[in-house]
Write a protein that holds these residues in place. Structure first.
Motif, PDB file in Angstrom:
ATOM      1  N   PRO A 149     -22.962  -7.291 -12.378  1.00 25.08           N
ATOM      2  CA  PRO A 149     -23.145  -8.616 -12.985  1.00 25.08           C
ATOM      3  C   PRO A 149     -24.037  -8.644 -14.222  1.00 25.08           C
ATOM      4  CG  PRO A 149     -24.492  -8.427 -11.011  1.00 25.08           C
ATOM      5  CD  PRO A 149     -23.656  -7.178 -11.078  1.00 25.08           C
ATOM      6  N   LEU A 150     -24.864  -7.623 -14.424  1.00 23.64           N
ATOM      7  CA  LEU A 150     -25.861  -7.684 -15.487  1.00 23.64           C
ATOM      8  C   LEU A 150     -25.457  -6.955 -16.756  1.00 23.64           C
ATOM      9  CD1 LEU A 150     -29.109  -7.216 -13.351  1.00 23.64           C
ATOM     10  CD2 LEU A 150     -27.965  -9.342 -14.039  1.00 23.64           C
ATOM     11  N   VAL A 151     -24.265  -6.333 -16.766  1.00 25.21           N
ATOM     12  CA  VAL A 151     -23.791  -5.628 -17.956  1.00 25.21           C
ATOM     13  C   VAL A 151     -22.320  -5.954 -18.179  1.00 25.21           C
ATOM     14  CG1 VAL A 151     -25.436  -3.730 -17.703  1.00 25.21           C
ATOM     15  CG2 VAL A 151     -23.173  -3.558 -16.629  1.00 25.21           C
ATOM     16  N   ALA A 152     -21.833  -5.650 -19.375  1.00 23.89           N
ATOM     17  CA  ALA A 152     -20.410  -5.825 -19.678  1.00 23.89           C
ATOM     18  C   ALA A 152     -19.659  -4.649 -19.061  1.00 23.89           C
ATOM     19  CB  ALA A 152     -20.184  -5.882 -21.185  1.00 23.89           C
ATOM     20  N   SER A 153     -19.121  -4.870 -17.876  1.00 26.58           N
ATOM     21  CA  SER A 153     -18.516  -3.770 -17.124  1.00 26.58           C
ATOM     22  C   SER A 153     -17.137  -3.388 -17.629  1.00 26.58           C
ATOM     23  CB  SER A 153     -18.449  -4.128 -15.637  1.00 26.58           C
ATOM     24  OG  SER A 153     -19.741  -4.305 -15.104  1.00 26.58           O
ATOM     25  N   SER A 154     -16.593  -4.120 -18.606  1.00 26.98           N
ATOM     26  CA  SER A 154     -15.343  -3.678 -19.224  1.00 26.98           C
ATOM     27  C   SER A 154     -15.547  -2.329 -19.901  1.00 26.98           C
ATOM     28  CB  SER A 154     -14.851  -4.714 -20.238  1.00 26.98           C
ATOM     29  OG  SER A 154     -15.844  -4.972 -21.211  1.00 26.98           O
ATOM     30  N   ASP A 155     -16.790  -2.023 -20.274  1.00 26.40           N
ATOM     31  CA  ASP A 155     -17.176  -0.689 -20.731  1.00 26.40           C
ATOM     32  C   ASP A 155     -17.984  -0.071 -19.610  1.00 26.40           C
ATOM     33  OD1 ASP A 155     -18.216   1.583 -21.844  1.00 26.40           O
ATOM     34  OD2 ASP A 155     -19.210   0.598 -23.529  1.00 26.40           O
ATOM     35  N   ALA A 156     -17.323   0.751 -18.801  1.00 28.18           N
ATOM     36  CA  ALA A 156     -17.962   1.261 -17.584  1.00 28.18           C
ATOM     37  C   ALA A 156     -19.127   2.198 -17.869  1.00 28.18           C
ATOM     38  CB  ALA A 156     -16.929   1.965 -16.709  1.00 28.18           C
ATOM     39  N   THR A 157     -19.281   2.631 -19.126  1.00 28.87           N
ATOM     40  CA  THR A 157     -20.470   3.441 -19.439  1.00 28.87           C
ATOM     41  C   THR A 157     -21.738   2.604 -19.364  1.00 28.87           C
ATOM     42  OG1 THR A 157     -20.283   3.045 -21.829  1.00 28.87           O
ATOM     43  CG2 THR A 157     -19.127   4.973 -20.931  1.00 28.87           C
ATOM     44  N   ASN A 158     -21.589   1.282 -19.312  1.00 30.32           N
ATOM     45  CA  ASN A 158     -22.753   0.391 -19.237  1.00 30.32           C
ATOM     46  C   ASN A 158     -23.369   0.306 -17.846  1.00 30.32           C
ATOM     47  OD1 ASN A 158     -22.739  -0.416 -21.931  1.00 30.32           O
ATOM     48  ND2 ASN A 158     -21.330  -2.114 -21.556  1.00 30.32           N
ATOM     49  N   ILE A 159     -22.659   0.733 -16.831  1.00 30.17           N
ATOM     50  CA  ILE A 159     -23.160   0.504 -15.471  1.00 30.17           C
ATOM     51  C   ILE A 159     -24.556   1.105 -15.302  1.00 30.17           C
ATOM     52  CG2 ILE A 159     -20.850   0.372 -14.467  1.00 30.17           C
ATOM     53  CD1 ILE A 159     -21.269   3.153 -13.334  1.00 30.17           C
ATOM     54  N   GLU A 160     -25.378   0.400 -14.536  1.00 34.56           N
ATOM     55  CA  GLU A 160     -26.790   0.760 -14.419  1.00 34.56           C
ATOM     56  C   GLU A 160     -27.177   1.286 -13.039  1.00 34.56           C
ATOM     57  OE1 GLU A 160     -28.601  -2.941 -15.503  1.00 34.56           O
ATOM     58  OE2 GLU A 160     -28.653  -2.422 -17.641  1.00 34.56           O
ATOM     59  N   THR A 161     -26.298   1.180 -12.061  1.00 37.33           N
ATOM     60  CA  THR A 161     -26.627   1.665 -10.724  1.00 37.33           C
ATOM     61  C   THR A 161     -27.016   3.137 -10.783  1.00 37.33           C
ATOM     62  OG1 THR A 161     -25.189   0.072  -9.618  1.00 37.33           O
ATOM     63  CG2 THR A 161     -25.683   2.093  -8.415  1.00 37.33           C
ATOM     64  N   ARG A 162     -28.148   3.473 -10.167  1.00 36.61           N
ATOM     65  CA  ARG A 162     -28.662   4.840 -10.171  1.00 36.61           C
ATOM     66  C   ARG A 162     -28.349   5.526  -8.845  1.00 36.61           C
ATOM     67  NH1 ARG A 162     -32.351   6.592 -13.732  1.00 36.61           N
ATOM     68  NH2 ARG A 162     -31.651   8.564 -12.790  1.00 36.61           N
ATOM     69  N   ILE A 163     -27.933   6.784  -8.965  1.00 34.34           N
ATOM     70  CA  ILE A 163     -27.706   7.647  -7.803  1.00 34.34           C
ATOM     71  C   ILE A 163     -28.590   8.871  -8.010  1.00 34.34           C
ATOM     72  CG2 ILE A 163     -25.998   8.926  -6.456  1.00 34.34           C
ATOM     73  CD1 ILE A 163     -23.835   7.116  -7.615  1.00 34.34           C
ATOM     74  N   ASP A 164     -29.763   8.866  -7.407  1.00 36.42           N
ATOM     75  CA  ASP A 164     -30.777   9.898  -7.654  1.00 36.42           C
ATOM     76  C   ASP A 164     -30.876  10.866  -6.483  1.00 36.42           C
ATOM     77  OD1 ASP A 164     -31.664   8.830 -10.177  1.00 36.42           O
ATOM     78  OD2 ASP A 164     -32.647   7.223  -9.043  1.00 36.42           O
ATOM     79  N   ARG A 165     -31.050  12.132  -6.799  1.00 35.12           N
ATOM     80  CA  ARG A 165     -31.248  13.156  -5.773  1.00 35.12           C
ATOM     81  C   ARG A 165     -32.647  13.059  -5.180  1.00 35.12           C
ATOM     82  NH1 ARG A 165     -28.317  18.019  -5.215  1.00 35.12           N
ATOM     83  NH2 ARG A 165     -26.327  18.013  -6.355  1.00 35.12           N
ATOM     84  N   ASP A 166     -32.704  13.230  -3.870  1.00 38.22           N
ATOM     85  CA  ASP A 166     -33.981  13.340  -3.173  1.00 38.22           C
ATOM     86  C   ASP A 166     -33.772  14.344  -2.038  1.00 38.22           C
ATOM     87  OD1 ASP A 166     -36.521  13.055  -2.187  1.00 38.22           O
ATOM     88  OD2 ASP A 166     -36.122  11.159  -1.160  1.00 38.22           O
ATOM     89  N   GLY A 167     -34.050  15.609  -2.330  1.00 37.35           N
ATOM     90  CA  GLY A 167     -33.766  16.652  -1.362  1.00 37.35           C
ATOM     91  C   GLY A 167     -32.270  16.811  -1.162  1.00 37.35           C
ATOM     92  N   ASP A 168     -31.824  16.692   0.079  1.00 42.69           N
ATOM     93  CA  ASP A 168     -30.398  16.818   0.397  1.00 42.69           C
ATOM     94  C   ASP A 168     -29.685  15.468   0.383  1.00 42.69           C
ATOM     95  OD1 ASP A 168     -30.614  19.560   0.762  1.00 42.69           O
ATOM     96  OD2 ASP A 168     -31.146  19.352   2.887  1.00 42.69           O
ATOM     97  N   ASP A 169     -30.384  14.418  -0.045  1.00 43.55           N
ATOM     98  CA  ASP A 169     -29.822  13.070  -0.040  1.00 43.55           C
ATOM     99  C   ASP A 169     -29.685  12.517  -1.447  1.00 43.55           C
ATOM    100  OD1 ASP A 169     -29.872  13.180   2.712  1.00 43.55           O
ATOM    101  OD2 ASP A 169     -31.703  11.993   2.911  1.00 43.55           O
ATOM    102  N   TYR A 170     -28.819  11.500  -1.567  1.00 48.38           N
ATOM    103  CA  TYR A 170     -28.803  10.617  -2.728  1.00 48.38           C
ATOM    104  C   TYR A 170     -29.502   9.318  -2.323  1.00 48.38           C
ATOM    105  CZ  TYR A 170     -25.333  13.248  -5.482  1.00 48.38           C
ATOM    106  OH  TYR A 170     -24.684  14.192  -6.218  1.00 48.38           O
ATOM    107  N   VAL A 171     -30.255   8.752  -3.257  1.00 44.34           N
ATOM    108  CA  VAL A 171     -30.841   7.428  -3.070  1.00 44.34           C
ATOM    109  C   VAL A 171     -30.229   6.520  -4.125  1.00 44.34           C
ATOM    110  CG1 VAL A 171     -32.937   6.050  -3.025  1.00 44.34           C
ATOM    111  CG2 VAL A 171     -32.974   8.396  -2.139  1.00 44.34           C
ATOM    112  N   ILE A 172     -29.603   5.448  -3.676  1.00 48.30           N
ATOM    113  CA  ILE A 172     -28.815   4.588  -4.560  1.00 48.30           C
ATOM    114  C   ILE A 172     -29.498   3.236  -4.721  1.00 48.30           C
ATOM    115  CG2 ILE A 172     -26.518   3.622  -4.986  1.00 48.30           C
ATOM    116  CD1 ILE A 172     -25.481   5.611  -2.852  1.00 48.30           C
ATOM    117  N   ASN A 173     -29.617   2.793  -5.983  1.00 47.58           N
ATOM    118  CA  ASN A 173     -30.184   1.482  -6.286  1.00 47.58           C
ATOM    119  C   ASN A 173     -29.346   0.810  -7.362  1.00 47.58           C
ATOM    120  OD1 ASN A 173     -33.008   1.004  -4.918  1.00 47.58           O
ATOM    121  ND2 ASN A 173     -32.968   3.175  -5.502  1.00 47.58           N
ATOM    122  N   GLY A 174     -28.953  -0.426  -7.093  1.00 47.99           N
ATOM    123  CA  GLY A 174     -28.161  -1.162  -8.079  1.00 47.99           C
ATOM    124  C   GLY A 174     -27.594  -2.431  -7.492  1.00 47.99           C
TER     125      GLY A 174
END
Length: 432
Positions: A149-174
């Motif tokens: 909702p916070l970016v023009a998603s018609s250009d998918a390079t704008n997406i801001e959701t983060r998928i960060d490594r933490d050991g053997d896991d991903y931590v997702i925020n968005g």
């Protein structure tokens, strides 16, 4: 050029049409009654009964194309169903499009179809066993979370959701929205697109991961209405992901930085499915319009005899036929040359189909007069559904941009001249 359907297509068209006539059309009043009773977000009993009948009839998972396993991954999973080409499946999708819930009866509804194709092509054996098998069996449903909702998603390079490594896991925020299917109580897994590496090239920052809907930190904030319709029990949601933790080995699809590659593989067939269902919806609207015009009189004659309505009905028939031919051409090119080569045709049909259907439905609403804007003939809801498709899977503007650029590319010498002039204008004045 052969415009006739193959014997296999004719046989499947006959079987699906007969099933619609015998089971689905008669079930529409029951579905609507059960849909209106009690909780909005629920499993509708008659739909489950119809699914069992379709599976027993062998009309199940027809969307799944042949040879869709990824060559670099374990694709030994055995599927039920016809495994049709895009061209073979296209007329069946049109038939299903005549009733809003029909595609789910055959386990051929979005976003599950796209998600199942992604899992089939890019999933590991473990991912397939955990998620693809129950999806193919129709036991669960799924969602696809890309738009934000916070970016023009018609250009998918704008997406801001983060998928960060933490050991053997991903931590997702968005924060995601227009997450179709989240309202269904059977929705158990979502494919989430986010950024894993902000330092990579623009189209290699994104990855796609599998996230169980019951993972801690997955919060459905609200269901989004479309022109006042909540689209229950399927629905579209705004979803918040707060420190959602998933194991990398279980969740990552294909590899880090390959989110766009997955999206392009996913969206091509999905666009064709949407467009063919749209043609089915337009056919229903035209049928309703004709019957209405031929049953009412105004100013001394049937409304169908007024020239303005003859013109509108003729235009509707022409536009439907043109759209169907373009859609079949796109499907054929996808089968023969692949989605990338068929980019132009896919974009053209994605723009043309919902625009055409909206015009036919709007004319039908006009033919019904005041009744047209009520819920009685079902045209207002049909309009709302089709209007959404001018935005879903890429808005018209993005597809028109693709079409125009491919057209301009035919005139390479002029394009080179324009680029040279533009580059010259960018030279600082002091350096001239």
């Amino acid at each position: 050029m052969d415009f006739d359907y193959s014997p296999r297509q004719k046989e499947l068209i006959a079987r699906v049409s007969a099933f619609m006539d015998e089971h689905i059309y008669p079930a529409v009043p029951t579905y609507e009654q059960q849909h209106e009773e009690g909780e909005r977000w629920k499993v509708i009993p008659v739909l489950e009964e119809l699914k069992a009948k379709a599976k027993a009839a062998g009309l199940w998972n027809m969307f799944m194309p042949p040879s869709s396993g990824h060559p670099h991954l374990d694709d030994t999973f055995v599927f039920e169903g016809e495994q049709l080409t895009n061209l073979e499946y296209a007329p069946l999708a049109e038939i299903m499009g005549r009733v809003s819930f029909a595609s789910e009866v055959f386990n051929c509804s979005a976003p599950d179809t796209g998600n199942m194709e992604v899992l089939n092509r890019f999933g590991t054996r473990e991912q397939k066993e955990r998620w693809l098998r129950p999806l193919m069996n129709g036991d669960i449903r799924s969602a696809f979370l890309m738009t934000e909702p916070l970016v023009a998603s018609s250009d998918a390079t704008n997406i801001e959701t983060r998928i960060d490594r933490d050991g053997d896991d991903y931590v997702i925020n968005g924060r995601k929205w227009w997450s179709s299917g989240v309202g269904d109580p059977r929705c158990k897994v979502a494919i989430v697109m986010g950024k894993t590496n902000l330092d990579a090239a623009k189209h290699q920052q994104q990855s796609q991961v599998l996230v169980p809907m019951d993972a801690p930190g997955m919060k459905v904030l609200r269901m989004l209405p479309v022109f006042g319709y909540d689209d229950a029990p399927h629905g579209h949601a705004e979803v918040l992901l707060e420190n959602v933790r998933v194991p990398i080995a279980d969740s990552l699809l294909l590899g880090e930085g390959r989110g766009f590659e997955i999206s392009q593989a996913r969206l091509g067939p999905g666009r064709i499915h949407h467009c063919m269902r749209t043609i089915g919806a337009a056919e229903v609207a035209l049928e309703k319009m004709c019957k209405r015009l031929m049953s009412r009189k105004a100013f001394g004659k049937y409304i169908s005899e007024h020239s303005v309505w003859e013109e509108r009905v003729a235009r509707a028939r022409i536009d439907i036929e043109v759209t169907r031919l373009l859609c079949l051409k796109a499907a054929d090119m996808m089968d023969k040359a692949g989605n990338k080569v068929a980019r132009l045709e896919i974009s053209m049909i994605k723009v043309k189909a919902p625009t055409m259907a909206l015009q036919v439905i709007d004319d039908a609403i006009q033919a019904f007069g005041g009744a047209g804007v009520t819920s009685d003939p079902g045209l207002a809801r049909a309009y709302a559904n089709q209007r959404t498709l001018r935005l879903a899977d890429g808005p018209d503007e993005v597809h028109n941009r693709t079409i125009a650029r491919m057209e301009f590319a035919k005139y390479g010498d002029l394009a080179q001249k324009i680029r040279a002039e533009r580059d010259a204008e960018r030279v600082p004045v002091g350096s001239r």
